[in-house]
Design an enzyme around this catalytic site. Structure first.
Site, PDB file in Angstrom:
ATOM      1  N   ARG A  64       0.841  -1.205   0.000  1.00 54.96           N
ATOM      2  CA  ARG A  64       0.000   0.000   0.000  1.00 54.96           C
ATOM      3  C   ARG A  64       0.875   1.253   0.000  1.00 54.96           C
ATOM      4  O   ARG A  64       0.482   2.304  -0.490  1.00 54.96           O
ATOM      5  CB  ARG A  64      -0.976   0.016   1.189  1.00 54.96           C
ATOM      6  CG  ARG A  64      -1.773   1.321   1.271  1.00 54.96           C
ATOM      7  CD  ARG A  64      -3.063   1.234   2.096  1.00 54.96           C
ATOM      8  NE  ARG A  64      -2.926   0.472   3.315  1.00 54.96           N
ATOM      9  CZ  ARG A  64      -2.289   0.893   4.418  1.00 54.96           C
ATOM     10  NH1 ARG A  64      -1.747   2.089   4.450  1.00 54.96           N
ATOM     11  NH2 ARG A  64      -2.210   0.126   5.478  1.00 54.96           N
ATOM     12  N   TYR A 117     -16.424  15.737 -16.954  1.00 55.86           N
ATOM     13  CA  TYR A 117     -16.899  14.352 -16.900  1.00 55.86           C
ATOM     14  C   TYR A 117     -18.002  14.186 -15.840  1.00 55.86           C
ATOM     15  O   TYR A 117     -17.920  14.776 -14.751  1.00 55.86           O
ATOM     16  CB  TYR A 117     -15.691  13.467 -16.573  1.00 55.86           C
ATOM     17  CG  TYR A 117     -15.995  12.005 -16.482  1.00 55.86           C
ATOM     18  CD1 TYR A 117     -16.248  11.266 -17.630  1.00 55.86           C
ATOM     19  CD2 TYR A 117     -16.009  11.353 -15.255  1.00 55.86           C
ATOM     20  CE1 TYR A 117     -16.512   9.916 -17.551  1.00 55.86           C
ATOM     21  CE2 TYR A 117     -16.275   9.991 -15.173  1.00 55.86           C
ATOM     22  CZ  TYR A 117     -16.529   9.286 -16.317  1.00 55.86           C
ATOM     23  OH  TYR A 117     -16.792   7.951 -16.238  1.00 55.86           O
ATOM     24  N   ASP A 189      -7.762  17.640 -16.157  1.00 58.77           N
ATOM     25  CA  ASP A 189      -8.048  16.284 -16.612  1.00 58.77           C
ATOM     26  C   ASP A 189      -7.710  16.231 -18.106  1.00 58.77           C
ATOM     27  O   ASP A 189      -8.413  16.809 -18.930  1.00 58.77           O
ATOM     28  CB  ASP A 189      -9.525  15.953 -16.365  1.00 58.77           C
ATOM     29  CG  ASP A 189      -9.900  14.524 -16.772  1.00 58.77           C
ATOM     30  OD1 ASP A 189      -9.202  13.944 -17.621  1.00 58.77           O
ATOM     31  OD2 ASP A 189     -10.912  14.005 -16.241  1.00 58.77           O
ATOM     32  N   LYS A 214      -8.520   4.855 -20.322  1.00 56.45           N
ATOM     33  CA  LYS A 214      -8.820   5.236 -21.706  1.00 56.45           C
ATOM     34  C   LYS A 214      -7.573   5.086 -22.581  1.00 56.45           C
ATOM     35  O   LYS A 214      -7.056   3.989 -22.688  1.00 56.45           O
ATOM     36  CB  LYS A 214      -9.385   6.658 -21.708  1.00 56.45           C
ATOM     37  CG  LYS A 214     -10.456   6.914 -20.627  1.00 56.45           C
ATOM     38  CD  LYS A 214     -11.746   6.155 -20.869  1.00 56.45           C
ATOM     39  CE  LYS A 214     -12.688   6.151 -19.657  1.00 56.45           C
ATOM     40  NZ  LYS A 214     -13.033   7.460 -19.126  1.00 56.45           N
TER      41      LYS A 214
HETATM   42  C1  LIG Z   1     -13.547   7.946 -17.881  1.00 57.87           C
HETATM   43  C2  LIG Z   1     -13.178   9.310 -17.438  1.00 57.87           C
HETATM   44  C3  LIG Z   1     -12.964   9.618 -16.090  1.00 57.87           C
HETATM   45  C4  LIG Z   1     -13.163   8.586 -14.980  1.00 57.87           C
HETATM   46  O1  LIG Z   1     -12.198   7.596 -15.054  1.00 57.87           O
HETATM   47  P1  LIG Z   1     -12.416   6.084 -14.473  1.00 57.87           P
HETATM   48  O2  LIG Z   1     -11.142   5.423 -14.846  1.00 57.87           O
HETATM   49  O3  LIG Z   1     -13.613   5.537 -15.171  1.00 57.87           O
HETATM   50  O4  LIG Z   1     -12.624   6.220 -13.018  1.00 57.87           O
HETATM   51  C5  LIG Z   1     -12.577  10.900 -15.769  1.00 57.87           C
HETATM   52  N1  LIG Z   1     -12.417  11.849 -16.708  1.00 57.87           N
HETATM   53  C6  LIG Z   1     -12.622  11.598 -18.010  1.00 57.87           C
HETATM   54  C7  LIG Z   1     -12.435  12.681 -19.006  1.00 57.87           C
HETATM   55  C8  LIG Z   1     -13.013  10.331 -18.420  1.00 57.87           C
HETATM   56  O5  LIG Z   1     -13.226  10.087 -19.729  1.00 57.87           O
END
Ligand SMILES: *Cc1c(COP(=O)(O)O)cnc(C)c1O
Length: 398
Positions: A64, A117, A189, A214
């Site tokens: 951890r 998001y 992000d 992604k």
């Molecule tokens: C999918 C996504 C998230 C969340 O990510 P997870 O891996 O599903 O928790 C946050 N921001 C954007 C732009 C996303 O496409």
């Protein structure tokens, strides 16, 4: 495979995606990172354990806190972002929460841009206010909107670029000037751009967060997140993670490393097909509007050309009617119907049924998300096959 990495000339992104985080000489010559599937690491003696705990000696005690496989994957993500440091999290959402938390306490303000998001939206609307943080929404995504929203108590400015599903581009240089002016942290992000197409840190962001689920992993087989930035900031983020516990296990980190080895190859294909499909859609009379920053008539095209080196695989468009939009979604054969982006397989959906399902229809329309809107995540299949599939689905909708 010899020589200290620092003595080499600066390596390009395709090379970093393959080599960063690996050290075969230390691992019996293994060409991949070993998976250290171990909760505990034992010390040679009490003195060593004490030295590791005190940070006087590099070593591992408990997964951890730190794990060698996770560390290797973190080095690879950091190398892609050209960041000093990276912390991996159990999901993109955990990374977002983990990036924000150390910089806010009750009574502080966070200014957020409106196009973000759905999960983040919910987090900022519910969790942070319950902790006494005041979340202020900018009226739009321009730096002027953000400048109008900031207060003397603003500690964090939170943005996402490009946005989903309308693929707007936020001017990070202008935004970072606003943040610097009040000593706030700019957290971005960068999931939908990803490091090959844009590097928020180089444009003035303090931290960049990713849903590595992604483009970075790219294979649709992992939920994982990342935060990158200067060591002084990631140290605080890691300290909090070590007690909040939203860590990544060694096997997931290893899968991410394997996914990232092909990151640059995949991204080139996403960019090429994204542009070709956007141009195909723009040429059709049954498509009333296309949202893709690589098209000259996109409102942020000039900014996107300055700030991005590729425009990605997210393409949205409006059909002439809601019924036609639904038929196109239902009649494609190569596009899976579902949410998410950035994987090798192409996906299609009406945002009203996926990412913005929980937003009331009226509010959706106010956000510019009509029932005629279709969003596609362009995968790495052959470009002409994808275009032919969209074409036959559109003919079926006539
Ligand atoms: C999918 C996504 C998230 C969340 O990510 P997870 O891996 O599903 O928790 C946050 N921001 C954007 C732009 C996303 O496409």
């Amino acid at each position: 495979m010899s020589g200290a990495p620092d003595s080499r000339p600066k390596l390009r992104i395709s090379t970093r995606a393959v080599h960063a985080g690996l050290n075969p000489a230390e691992n019996s010559g293994a060409i991949t990172a070993p998976i250290f599937q171990s909760a505990t690491f034992v010390a040679a003696d009490t003195a060593e354990l004490r030295a590791i705990n005190a940070g006087e000696r590099r070593g591992y005690v408990y997964s951890r806190i730190r794990n060698p496989t996770v560390l290797a994957a973190e080095q690879r993500v950091a190398a892609l972002e050209e960041a000093q440091s990276c912390v991996l999290f159990a999901s993109g959402m955990a990374a977002i929460a983990g990036a924000i938390a150390p910089f806010l306490k009750a009574g502080d303000d966070l200014v957020a841009l409106p196009d973000i998001y759905g999960g983040t939206l919910k987090y900022l609307r519910t969790i942070l206010p319950a902790q006494g943080v005041n979340v202020i929404w900018a009226k739009g995504i321009d730096a002027a909107d953000v400048a109008a929203a900031i207060t003397p108590n603003t500690r964090v400015i939170y943005a996402e670029t490009p946005t989903n599903p309308l693929v707007r581009v936020v001017d990070l240089t202008a935004l970072s000037e606003v943040a610097r002016g009040i000593g706030a942290k700019l957290i971005v992000d960068g999931t939908l751009g990803s490091p090959m197409n844009q590097r928020p840190l180089a444009l003035g962001a303090d931290l960049v967060v990713h849903s590595a689920t992604k483009y970075l992993n790219g294979h649709g087989d992992l939920i994982i997140g990342a935060v990158c930035g200067d060591r002084a900031l990631t140290r605080d983020i890691r300290s909090l993670q070590q007690v909040s516990g939203a860590i990544v296990d060694a096997h997931s980190a290893w899968l991410l490393m394997r996914g990232m080895a092909t990151y640059a190859l995949r991204m080139r294909q996403h960019n090429t097909s994204g542009q070709a499909i956007a141009e195909f859609l723009a040429g059709r009379s049954d498509v009333t509007r296309v949202f893709y920053p690589g098209l000259p008539d996109h409102p942020d095209h000039a900014l996107a050309r300055r700030q991005m080196s590729g425009f990605g695989g997210l393409v949205s468009f409006e059909m002439y009617s809601a019924a036609a939009a639904q038929t196109v979604v239902d009649r494609t054969r190569l596009f899976g119907i579902g949410p998410s982006v950035g994987g090798v397989e192409s996906l299609i959906s009406q945002p009203g049924n996926t990412s913005h399902f929980s937003v009331p229809a009226e509010q959706r329309r106010a956000m510019g998300i009509s029932d005629r809107l279709v969003r596609i995540s362009v995968g790495i299949e052959d470009t002409d096959d994808l275009i032919a599939d969209l074409e036959q689905a559109m003919e079926a909708a006539r």
